[in-house]
Design an enzyme around this catalytic site. Sequence first.
Site, mmCIF file in Angstrom:
data_model
loop_
_atom_site.group_PDB
_atom_site.id
_atom_site.type_symbol
_atom_site.label_atom_id
_atom_site.label_comp_id
_atom_site.label_asym_id
_atom_site.label_seq_id
_atom_site.Cartn_x
_atom_site.Cartn_y
_atom_site.Cartn_z
ATOM 1 N N ASP A 16 1.594 -7.236 3.285
ATOM 2 C CA ASP A 16 1.308 -5.836 2.924
ATOM 3 C C ASP A 16 0.287 -5.293 3.912
ATOM 4 O O ASP A 16 -0.309 -6.044 4.691
ATOM 5 C CB ASP A 16 0.764 -5.769 1.491
ATOM 6 N N SER A 17 0.043 -3.988 3.835
ATOM 7 C CA SER A 17 -0.967 -3.360 4.682
ATOM 8 C C SER A 17 -2.383 -3.765 4.280
ATOM 9 O O SER A 17 -3.317 -3.597 5.059
ATOM 10 C CB SER A 17 -0.837 -1.840 4.612
ATOM 11 N N CYS A 79 5.300 -4.065 0.539
ATOM 12 C CA CYS A 79 4.765 -2.771 0.981
ATOM 13 C C CYS A 79 5.910 -1.774 0.989
ATOM 14 O O CYS A 79 6.916 -1.996 1.664
ATOM 15 C CB CYS A 79 4.175 -2.918 2.387
ATOM 16 N N GLU A 158 -8.425 0.005 -2.017
ATOM 17 C CA GLU A 158 -9.034 -0.893 -1.032
ATOM 18 C C GLU A 158 -10.563 -0.932 -1.171
ATOM 19 O O GLU A 158 -11.203 -1.912 -0.815
ATOM 20 C CB GLU A 158 -8.637 -0.479 0.386
ATOM 21 N N CYS A 190 4.073 2.259 -4.610
ATOM 22 C CA CYS A 190 3.231 1.622 -3.597
ATOM 23 C C CYS A 190 2.602 0.432 -4.290
ATOM 24 O O CYS A 190 2.159 0.559 -5.441
ATOM 25 C CB CYS A 190 2.155 2.594 -3.105
ATOM 26 N N HIS A 192 -0.126 -0.934 -4.044
ATOM 27 C CA HIS A 192 -1.530 -0.748 -4.423
ATOM 28 C C HIS A 192 -1.654 -0.081 -5.806
ATOM 29 O O HIS A 192 -2.648 -0.279 -6.496
ATOM 30 C CB HIS A 192 -2.254 0.143 -3.401
#
Length: 277
Positions: A16-17, A79, A158, A190, A192
């Site tokens: 993932d990012s 992702c 994040e 997403c 996240h």
Amino acid sequence: MSGQEEWHNSPIGVFDSGVGGLTVAREIMRQLPNERIVYFGDTARVPYGNKSKETVTKFSRQIVNFLKKQEVKAIVVACNTVSAYALEELEQETDIPIIGVMKPGARAAILATKNKKVGVIATEATVHSGIYTRYIKENDANVSTLERACPLFVPLVEEGLWEDPVTDEIARRYLSELIDSGIDTLILGCTHYPMLRSTVAKIMGEGVTLVNPAYETARELKMLLAEKGLESEHRPGLGTELYRFYVSDGAEKFKQLANSILTYGILSAKVVNIEEY
């Protein structure tokens, strides 16, 4: 031990990012407890959602090259932005099974909706691609979709601001249009976003079902491994390193966030110069 048995016991690559893909890794740990995992979070270059298709594809190729060096037997693109922009190319270029998070999420939303109105919240790149709408229409032409970009959600996650007045206020602004649209199902588009699930649920209300593609992706991975004869048949022995974590920057911060997402304690995360791959 035969080569086939060794391949059975090879790990699954997940990337993932940043930390968002850990919501997918968490589901894989729950649903496939015999499997080892190598996780890569591209923390130096997060977020991906505001980057071009070319850049996201380049980054993704580097990460796939890195994971192949770790001798993974399958790769999960945890992702949505990569799934939207680069998955088809990665599938063509990669000789091991590779799956994304979008198709499982779209299928789950179709099954969940009763009034045939589905919302999608995602990064700007995912919304711009229109790929959730395309997948849903291909499977059920009667379902209408409304997609909304929520670009600030990834940096908030994040930073660990999962339950914070700032996050509540931003979420209300992003979601107001979706509340007024009458959707009964909302895809957290997403990886996240499941970290903000309680905030989103509170704002959307009880009448809206939230779909977490992470859960559906782990189920799909389980079926894929069985179909290819790649599932690990035994729990790895004591002393075997079940889960390995790599990042492109900020290992200590990643470790702190990861330990609050996963029930499994992360002892370390190693920094990799991903540009070399």
